[in-house]
Design a protein around this motif. Structure first.
Motif, PDB file in Angstrom:
ATOM      1  N   GLY A 103       0.811  -1.207   0.000  1.00  0.00           N
ATOM      2  CA  GLY A 103       0.000   0.000   0.000  1.00  0.00           C
ATOM      3  C   GLY A 103       0.843   1.255   0.000  1.00  0.00           C
ATOM      4  N   VAL A 104       1.937   1.267  -0.769  1.00  0.00           N
ATOM      5  CA  VAL A 104       2.915   2.352  -0.766  1.00  0.00           C
ATOM      6  C   VAL A 104       2.872   3.108  -2.093  1.00  0.00           C
ATOM      7  CG1 VAL A 104       5.410   2.842  -0.727  1.00  0.00           C
ATOM      8  CG2 VAL A 104       4.436   1.202   0.871  1.00  0.00           C
ATOM      9  N   THR A 105       3.022   4.433  -2.025  1.00  0.00           N
ATOM     10  CA  THR A 105       3.226   5.259  -3.210  1.00  0.00           C
ATOM     11  C   THR A 105       4.673   5.732  -3.200  1.00  0.00           C
ATOM     12  OG1 THR A 105       0.940   6.035  -3.242  1.00  0.00           O
ATOM     13  CG2 THR A 105       2.550   7.375  -4.409  1.00  0.00           C
ATOM     14  N   LEU A 106       5.395   5.465  -4.288  1.00  0.00           N
ATOM     15  CA  LEU A 106       6.789   5.887  -4.403  1.00  0.00           C
ATOM     16  C   LEU A 106       6.870   7.087  -5.334  1.00  0.00           C
ATOM     17  CD1 LEU A 106       8.576   2.447  -4.849  1.00  0.00           C
ATOM     18  CD2 LEU A 106       8.574   3.887  -2.823  1.00  0.00           C
ATOM     19  N   ARG A 107       7.537   8.134  -4.882  1.00  0.00           N
ATOM     20  CA  ARG A 107       7.774   9.327  -5.703  1.00  0.00           C
ATOM     21  C   ARG A 107       9.274   9.516  -5.839  1.00  0.00           C
ATOM     22  NH1 ARG A 107       3.174  11.756  -6.534  1.00  0.00           N
ATOM     23  NH2 ARG A 107       1.469  11.620  -5.060  1.00  0.00           N
ATOM     24  N   GLY A 108       9.718   9.840  -7.030  1.00  0.00           N
ATOM     25  CA  GLY A 108      11.135  10.008  -7.287  1.00  0.00           C
ATOM     26  C   GLY A 108      11.655   8.838  -8.085  1.00  0.00           C
ATOM     27  N   THR A 109      12.966   8.692  -8.142  1.00  0.00           N
ATOM     28  CA  THR A 109      13.598   7.650  -8.943  1.00  0.00           C
ATOM     29  C   THR A 109      13.907   6.449  -8.065  1.00  0.00           C
ATOM     30  OG1 THR A 109      14.568   9.307 -10.389  1.00  0.00           O
ATOM     31  CG2 THR A 109      15.560   7.110 -10.432  1.00  0.00           C
ATOM     32  N   LEU A 110      13.338   5.302  -8.417  1.00  0.00           N
ATOM     33  CA  LEU A 110      13.625   4.057  -7.710  1.00  0.00           C
ATOM     34  C   LEU A 110      14.698   3.328  -8.497  1.00  0.00           C
ATOM     35  CD1 LEU A 110      13.032   1.951  -5.523  1.00  0.00           C
ATOM     36  CD2 LEU A 110      11.295   0.986  -7.049  1.00  0.00           C
ATOM     37  N   ASP A 111      15.860   3.161  -7.892  1.00  0.00           N
ATOM     38  CA  ASP A 111      16.965   2.444  -8.511  1.00  0.00           C
ATOM     39  C   ASP A 111      16.902   1.003  -8.035  1.00  0.00           C
ATOM     40  OD1 ASP A 111      19.316   1.343  -9.381  1.00  0.00           O
ATOM     41  OD2 ASP A 111      20.609   2.876  -8.517  1.00  0.00           O
ATOM     42  N   ALA A 112      16.354   0.134  -8.861  1.00  0.00           N
ATOM     43  CA  ALA A 112      16.152  -1.263  -8.464  1.00  0.00           C
ATOM     44  C   ALA A 112      17.474  -1.997  -8.271  1.00  0.00           C
ATOM     45  CB  ALA A 112      15.284  -1.994  -9.483  1.00  0.00           C
ATOM     46  N   THR A 113      18.578  -1.502  -8.839  1.00  0.00           N
ATOM     47  CA  THR A 113      19.858  -2.173  -8.648  1.00  0.00           C
ATOM     48  C   THR A 113      20.339  -2.053  -7.214  1.00  0.00           C
ATOM     49  OG1 THR A 113      21.101  -0.215  -9.346  1.00  0.00           O
ATOM     50  CG2 THR A 113      20.565  -1.831 -11.042  1.00  0.00           C
ATOM     51  N   SER A 114      20.000  -0.962  -6.542  1.00  0.00           N
ATOM     52  CA  SER A 114      20.410  -0.817  -5.144  1.00  0.00           C
ATOM     53  C   SER A 114      19.340  -1.340  -4.196  1.00  0.00           C
ATOM     54  CB  SER A 114      20.706   0.655  -4.817  1.00  0.00           C
ATOM     55  OG  SER A 114      19.522   1.414  -4.889  1.00  0.00           O
ATOM     56  N   TYR A 115      18.175  -1.639  -4.735  1.00  0.00           N
ATOM     57  CA  TYR A 115      17.058  -2.074  -3.913  1.00  0.00           C
ATOM     58  C   TYR A 115      17.204  -3.521  -3.464  1.00  0.00           C
ATOM     59  CZ  TYR A 115      12.305  -2.463  -2.209  1.00  0.00           C
ATOM     60  OH  TYR A 115      11.223  -2.650  -1.412  1.00  0.00           O
ATOM     61  N   GLY A 116      17.823  -4.344  -4.281  1.00  0.00           N
ATOM     62  CA  GLY A 116      17.853  -5.772  -3.994  1.00  0.00           C
ATOM     63  C   GLY A 116      16.621  -6.400  -4.603  1.00  0.00           C
TER      64      GLY A 116
END
Length: 134
Positions: A110-123
């Motif tokens: 149930g989360v809203t993400l704003r900005g740039t999500l870098d999936a490489t650092s996310y795991g």
């Protein structure tokens, strides 16, 4: 609503002396961890709900090993800050603004993400229920 600033350096979330004013933030409090001049590392081992959460500063880390973290009015991750979750921990029902910070490992629920999500650092990106990318 009170503003609680982390002053504890490296310690656990529930250390009363780690916050000013004393005591961990609750559901009606704004929690501020880190700034450009200091490095902070905080461990949250239980569930927590805060009014809002802001992390800022290179080297600032909030490690969530507990079951969940909820910020009723959102989370802001500033440049150099990291919000890191254990593999079974959940970030629930909030908005996260990625303003140069890093989000790692949470089950997003149930989360809203704003900005740039870098999936490489996310795991591993794990989603539950509704997740909105804005």
């Amino acid at each position: 609503m009170a503003t609680k600033r982390w002053v504890g350096g490296v310690a656990t979330w529930d250390a009363a002396a780690g916050w000013s004013p004393a005591g961990p933030p609750g559901a009606t409090d704004d929690a501020l961890i880190g700034n450009a001049a200091t490095t902070s590392s905080v461990l949250l081992s239980g569930a927590a709900t805060v009014g809002s959460l802001a992390l800022a500063g290179a080297g600032t880390i909030l490690q969530v090993d507990g079951p969940s973290l909820t910020a009723l009015n959102g989370i802001m991750l500033g440049t150099g800050a990291t919000l890191r979750f254990a593999s079974s921990s959940r970030l629930a029902n909030t908005q996260v603004t990625l303003a140069g910070g890093t989000l790692q490992g949470a089950i997003l629920d149930g989360v809203t993400l704003r900005g740039t999500l870098d999936a490489t650092s996310y795991g591993t990106l794990r989603l539950a229920n509704t997740v909105t990318l804005a």
